[in-house]
Design a protein around this motif. Structure first.
Motif, PDB file in Angstrom:
ATOM      1  N   TYR A 249       0.855  -1.209  -0.152  1.00 52.95           N
ATOM      2  CA  TYR A 249       0.076  -0.187   0.050  1.00 52.95           C
ATOM      3  C   TYR A 249       0.984   1.235  -0.150  1.00 52.95           C
ATOM      4  CZ  TYR A 249       1.113   0.208   5.106  1.00 52.95           C
ATOM      5  OH  TYR A 249       1.567   0.078   6.329  1.00 52.95           O
ATOM      6  N   GLY A 250       0.181   2.297  -0.510  1.00 57.22           N
ATOM      7  CA  GLY A 250       0.970   3.626  -0.383  1.00 57.22           C
ATOM      8  C   GLY A 250      -0.137   4.715  -0.268  1.00 57.22           C
ATOM      9  N   ALA A 251       0.379   5.928   0.307  1.00 58.70           N
ATOM     10  CA  ALA A 251      -0.484   6.928   0.448  1.00 58.70           C
ATOM     11  C   ALA A 251       0.331   8.318   0.150  1.00 58.70           C
ATOM     12  CB  ALA A 251      -1.309   6.968   1.769  1.00 58.70           C
ATOM     13  N   TRP A 252      -0.231   9.254  -0.384  1.00 59.11           N
ATOM     14  CA  TRP A 252       0.466  10.522  -0.680  1.00 59.11           C
ATOM     15  C   TRP A 252      -0.345  11.578   0.126  1.00 59.11           C
ATOM     16  CZ3 TRP A 252      -0.372  13.820  -5.027  1.00 59.11           C
ATOM     17  CH2 TRP A 252       0.346  15.016  -5.090  1.00 59.11           C
ATOM     18  N   ARG A 253      -0.005  12.606   0.666  1.00 57.32           N
ATOM     19  CA  ARG A 253      -0.688  13.769   1.235  1.00 57.32           C
ATOM     20  C   ARG A 253      -0.294  14.826   0.981  1.00 57.32           C
ATOM     21  NH1 ARG A 253      -4.066  14.754   6.248  1.00 57.32           N
ATOM     22  NH2 ARG A 253      -4.417  12.579   6.292  1.00 57.32           N
ATOM     23  N   SER A 254      -0.992  15.960   0.149  1.00 54.40           N
ATOM     24  CA  SER A 254      -0.518  17.049  -0.070  1.00 54.40           C
ATOM     25  C   SER A 254      -1.387  18.239   0.600  1.00 54.40           C
ATOM     26  CB  SER A 254      -0.390  17.195  -1.624  1.00 54.40           C
ATOM     27  OG  SER A 254       0.061  18.272  -1.945  1.00 54.40           O
ATOM     28  N   ARG A 255      -0.831  19.216   1.050  1.00 52.73           N
ATOM     29  CA  ARG A 255      -1.586  20.512   1.462  1.00 52.73           C
ATOM     30  C   ARG A 255      -1.460  21.603   0.386  1.00 52.73           C
ATOM     31  NH1 ARG A 255      -4.005  21.967   5.755  1.00 52.73           N
ATOM     32  NH2 ARG A 255      -3.990  24.095   6.463  1.00 52.73           N
ATOM     33  N   ILE A 256      -2.651  22.014  -0.141  1.00 48.20           N
ATOM     34  CA  ILE A 256      -2.593  22.943  -1.079  1.00 48.20           C
ATOM     35  C   ILE A 256      -3.120  24.221  -0.796  1.00 48.20           C
ATOM     36  CG2 ILE A 256      -3.761  23.365  -3.374  1.00 48.20           C
ATOM     37  CD1 ILE A 256      -4.252  20.597  -3.770  1.00 48.20           C
ATOM     38  N   GLY A 257      -2.357  25.208  -0.882  1.00 44.53           N
ATOM     39  CA  GLY A 257      -2.568  26.496  -0.102  1.00 44.53           C
ATOM     40  C   GLY A 257      -2.549  26.605   1.185  1.00 44.53           C
ATOM     41  N   ASP A 258      -3.283  27.366   1.909  1.00 47.55           N
ATOM     42  CA  ASP A 258      -3.380  27.434   3.474  1.00 47.55           C
ATOM     43  C   ASP A 258      -4.681  26.429   3.926  1.00 47.55           C
ATOM     44  OD1 ASP A 258      -1.268  29.009   3.421  1.00 47.55           O
ATOM     45  OD2 ASP A 258      -2.304  30.808   3.302  1.00 47.55           O
ATOM     46  N   ALA A 259      -5.664  26.199   3.289  1.00 46.93           N
ATOM     47  CA  ALA A 259      -6.897  25.711   3.728  1.00 46.93           C
ATOM     48  C   ALA A 259      -7.228  24.144   3.135  1.00 46.93           C
ATOM     49  CB  ALA A 259      -7.913  26.577   3.471  1.00 46.93           C
ATOM     50  N   LEU A 260      -6.571  23.789   2.031  1.00 45.96           N
ATOM     51  CA  LEU A 260      -7.048  22.464   1.284  1.00 45.96           C
ATOM     52  C   LEU A 260      -5.783  21.324   1.649  1.00 45.96           C
ATOM     53  CD1 LEU A 260      -9.479  21.423  -0.452  1.00 45.96           C
ATOM     54  CD2 LEU A 260      -8.030  22.091  -2.139  1.00 45.96           C
ATOM     55  N   THR A 261      -6.377  20.273   1.972  1.00 44.34           N
ATOM     56  CA  THR A 261      -5.547  19.005   2.114  1.00 44.34           C
ATOM     57  C   THR A 261      -6.021  18.142   1.278  1.00 44.34           C
ATOM     58  OG1 THR A 261      -4.617  19.764   4.157  1.00 44.34           O
ATOM     59  CG2 THR A 261      -4.316  17.414   3.711  1.00 44.34           C
ATOM     60  N   THR A 262      -5.501  17.264   0.518  1.00 46.24           N
ATOM     61  CA  THR A 262      -5.644  15.920  -0.237  1.00 46.24           C
ATOM     62  C   THR A 262      -4.929  14.694   0.073  1.00 46.24           C
ATOM     63  OG1 THR A 262      -4.108  16.482  -1.985  1.00 46.24           O
ATOM     64  CG2 THR A 262      -6.359  17.519  -2.307  1.00 46.24           C
ATOM     65  N   GLU A 263      -5.368  13.807   0.131  1.00 47.47           N
ATOM     66  CA  GLU A 263      -4.635  12.476   0.480  1.00 47.47           C
ATOM     67  C   GLU A 263      -5.350  11.465  -0.763  1.00 47.47           C
ATOM     68  OE1 GLU A 263      -4.045   8.913   3.527  1.00 47.47           O
ATOM     69  OE2 GLU A 263      -4.079  10.926   4.131  1.00 47.47           O
ATOM     70  N   TRP A 264      -4.170  10.799  -1.343  1.00 44.40           N
ATOM     71  CA  TRP A 264      -4.519   9.550  -2.447  1.00 44.40           C
ATOM     72  C   TRP A 264      -3.871   8.371  -1.818  1.00 44.40           C
ATOM     73  CZ3 TRP A 264      -7.917  11.590  -5.880  1.00 44.40           C
ATOM     74  CH2 TRP A 264      -8.170  13.050  -6.073  1.00 44.40           C
ATOM     75  N   GLY A 265      -4.618   7.192  -2.101  1.00 39.99           N
ATOM     76  CA  GLY A 265      -3.957   6.102  -1.591  1.00 39.99           C
ATOM     77  C   GLY A 265      -4.460   4.745  -2.570  1.00 39.99           C
ATOM     78  N   LEU A 266      -3.415   3.783  -2.418  1.00 40.89           N
ATOM     79  CA  LEU A 266      -3.858   2.636  -3.181  1.00 40.89           C
ATOM     80  C   LEU A 266      -3.399   1.398  -2.244  1.00 40.89           C
ATOM     81  CD1 LEU A 266      -5.050   0.937  -5.546  1.00 40.89           C
ATOM     82  CD2 LEU A 266      -2.768   1.364  -6.586  1.00 40.89           C
ATOM     83  N   ARG A 267      -4.167   0.412  -2.038  1.00 47.09           N
ATOM     84  CA  ARG A 267      -3.561  -0.918  -1.436  1.00 47.09           C
ATOM     85  C   ARG A 267      -3.945  -2.035  -2.455  1.00 47.09           C
ATOM     86  NH1 ARG A 267      -3.415  -3.262   3.594  1.00 47.09           N
ATOM     87  NH2 ARG A 267      -3.908  -5.284   3.776  1.00 47.09           N
ATOM     88  N   VAL A 268      -2.866  -2.898  -2.760  1.00 50.53           N
ATOM     89  CA  VAL A 268      -3.139  -3.900  -3.655  1.00 50.53           C
ATOM     90  C   VAL A 268      -2.953  -5.379  -2.651  1.00 50.53           C
ATOM     91  CG1 VAL A 268      -2.208  -5.173  -5.467  1.00 50.53           C
ATOM     92  CG2 VAL A 268      -2.160  -2.483  -5.482  1.00 50.53           C
ATOM     93  N   GLN A 269      -3.864  -6.279  -2.856  1.00 51.21           N
ATOM     94  CA  GLN A 269      -3.922  -7.374  -1.952  1.00 51.21           C
ATOM     95  C   GLN A 269      -4.013  -8.582  -2.895  1.00 51.21           C
ATOM     96  OE1 GLN A 269      -5.496  -7.095   1.986  1.00 51.21           O
ATOM     97  NE2 GLN A 269      -6.393  -9.076   1.874  1.00 51.21           N
ATOM     98  N   ARG A 270      -3.344  -9.565  -2.310  1.00 54.81           N
ATOM     99  CA  ARG A 270      -3.485 -11.100  -2.984  1.00 54.81           C
ATOM    100  C   ARG A 270      -3.920 -11.919  -1.880  1.00 54.81           C
ATOM    101  NH1 ARG A 270      -0.899 -15.730  -3.877  1.00 54.81           N
ATOM    102  NH2 ARG A 270      -1.289 -16.946  -5.861  1.00 54.81           N
ATOM    103  N   SER A 271      -5.039 -12.618  -2.148  1.00 55.80           N
ATOM    104  CA  SER A 271      -5.793 -13.494  -1.031  1.00 55.80           C
ATOM    105  C   SER A 271      -5.881 -14.845  -1.400  1.00 55.80           C
ATOM    106  CB  SER A 271      -7.130 -12.841  -0.603  1.00 55.80           C
ATOM    107  OG  SER A 271      -6.819 -11.588   0.069  1.00 55.80           O
ATOM    108  N   SER A 272      -5.619 -15.771  -0.794  1.00 55.38           N
ATOM    109  CA  SER A 272      -5.615 -17.185  -1.287  1.00 55.38           C
ATOM    110  C   SER A 272      -6.033 -18.037  -0.057  1.00 55.38           C
ATOM    111  CB  SER A 272      -4.433 -17.714  -2.028  1.00 55.38           C
ATOM    112  OG  SER A 272      -3.132 -17.728  -1.344  1.00 55.38           O
TER     113      SER A 272
END
Length: 358
Positions: A249-272
């Motif tokens: 998994y990975g996640a990237w958080r970014s603050r845009i300006g003084d008021a806006l924050t975004t976070e994008w993430g992806l988890r890849v899983q193999r189950s058996s």
């Protein structure tokens, strides 16, 4: 311990669809270091401190035992008082200011029984758990930290029940299961700059279990006719399933300006596992947060989750002979948070959850 929302939490909490309990054990340096507790439900003792100054070792041992009569008072049944016993041992080595290695062992035993004389029902449950894990932590700089965990768990559960309700149903059930679980995890996170941060991690889990389940039921003729069921039925299951799961998994958080924050993430899983063909699942997640003011925040989150069964969670009582495919859930949450001048946090949320069949 704290309860965190799955959508708002880091991807390291995995495939959990609901709230997650983030549990941290007591620090050996936390005061008081030596204590004895007495209460209406049990007794406990703790001792902690420096084991070796030369090796920079500290540790603790804590144990509890008792009854839960207050729980029985809230149940509308004749119940035997549940009992619990648990203990924790912890040893921490700090070879340097930026490095620590901690070994921990946690064990517990719980019992409970309930009886309903009117319906002729009796049930008993005993569970035993043993957890061992090692955690290594390394600060590469003030902004970057790496963690790794290696854990082993042994779980044992026994449940029995009988019912003798003339004119309705008679029968018995017995469920005994044990599981051995190995777990390896790693995580790296830190700040790319003053406005951006990154988190990466991985997991590998191996589980082997043994089940022995039996039930036998005889319905009264009128009940069998009412529910269109056979007069007598029985089920016996003896099975040894396995689970093999891995994830990145990975996640990237970014603050845009003084008021806006975004976070994008992806988890890849193999189950058996037993009865489950190796399956890859992809779980993207996104979050947007807007600071309306210094005390008020609007938040929107969306995420996809695939929840898998543990090696000890097969529904053998329902006739399962293998694990079901991961259950998918898409969740959208809109929230408003406000902190008043006294520091009290108010939160209101609305959510939409779509859950697909396995």
């Amino acid at each position: 311990a704290k309860l965190v929302g799955a959508l708002l939490a880091s991807l390291r909490y995995g495939e959990r669809m609901g709230g997650v309990i983030d549990l941290a054990t007591v620090d050996p340096q936390q005061e008081p270091r030596h204590s004895i507790t007495l209460s209406t439900y049990g007794v406990g003792a703790r001792t902690a401190g420096v084991v070796s100054e030369a090796l920079n070792l500290d540790g603790l041992i804590t144990m509890r035992a008792g009854l839960l009569p207050n729980l029985v008072d809230r149940l509308d049944t004749n119940a035997l008082t549940p009992t619990f016993t648990d203990g924790l041992a912890k040893l921490r080595w700090r070879p340097g200011a930026a490095t620590s290695v901690t070994a921990e062992a946690l064990w517990s035993r719980d019992t409970a029984a309930a009886q309903d004389s009117v319906r002729g029902e009796f049930a008993r449950m005993t569970s035993r758990e043993r957890y061992f894990w090692v955690h290594g932590q390394q600060w590469a700089s003030e902004a970057w930290r790496a963690d790794a965990w290696l854990g082993y768990s042994n779980l044992e559960l026994q449940r029995t029940g009988q019912v003798d309700n003339p004119g309705v149903v008679t029968g018995s059930a017995s469920d005994y299961r044990t599981a051995d679980l190995w777990d390896l995890r790693w995580r790296v996170h830190g700040a790319l700059n003053s406005r951006q941060s990154l988190e990466l991690g991985g997991e590998w889990q191996l589980g082997d279990a043994d089940y022995s389940y039996q039930n036998a039921i005889t319905l009264a003729p009128q009940m069998a006719q009412l529910y269109q069921k056979p007069l007598a039925s029985a089920l016996t299951t003896v099975i040894s399933p396995y689970r093999r799961d891995a994830a990145l998994y990975g996640a990237w958080r970014s603050r845009i300006g003084d008021a806006l924050t975004t976070e994008w993430g992806l988890r890849v899983q193999r189950s058996s596992g037993l009865g489950l063909e190796a399956t890859w699942v992809w779980d993207p997640r996104a979050m947007l947060s807007w600071d309306v003011s210094t005390s008020t925040r609007l938040r929107a989150s969306w995420g996809r989750f695939h929840q898998t069964e543990g090696a000890q969670e097969m529904d053998v009582e329902d006739g399962a002979r293998g694990f079901a495919p991961p259950q998918r859930s898409d969740q959208l949450i809109l929230g408003l948070e406000h902190v008043d001048t006294r520091g009290i946090n108010y939160r209101a949320e609305v959510f939409r959850k779509f859950q697909a069949a396995p």
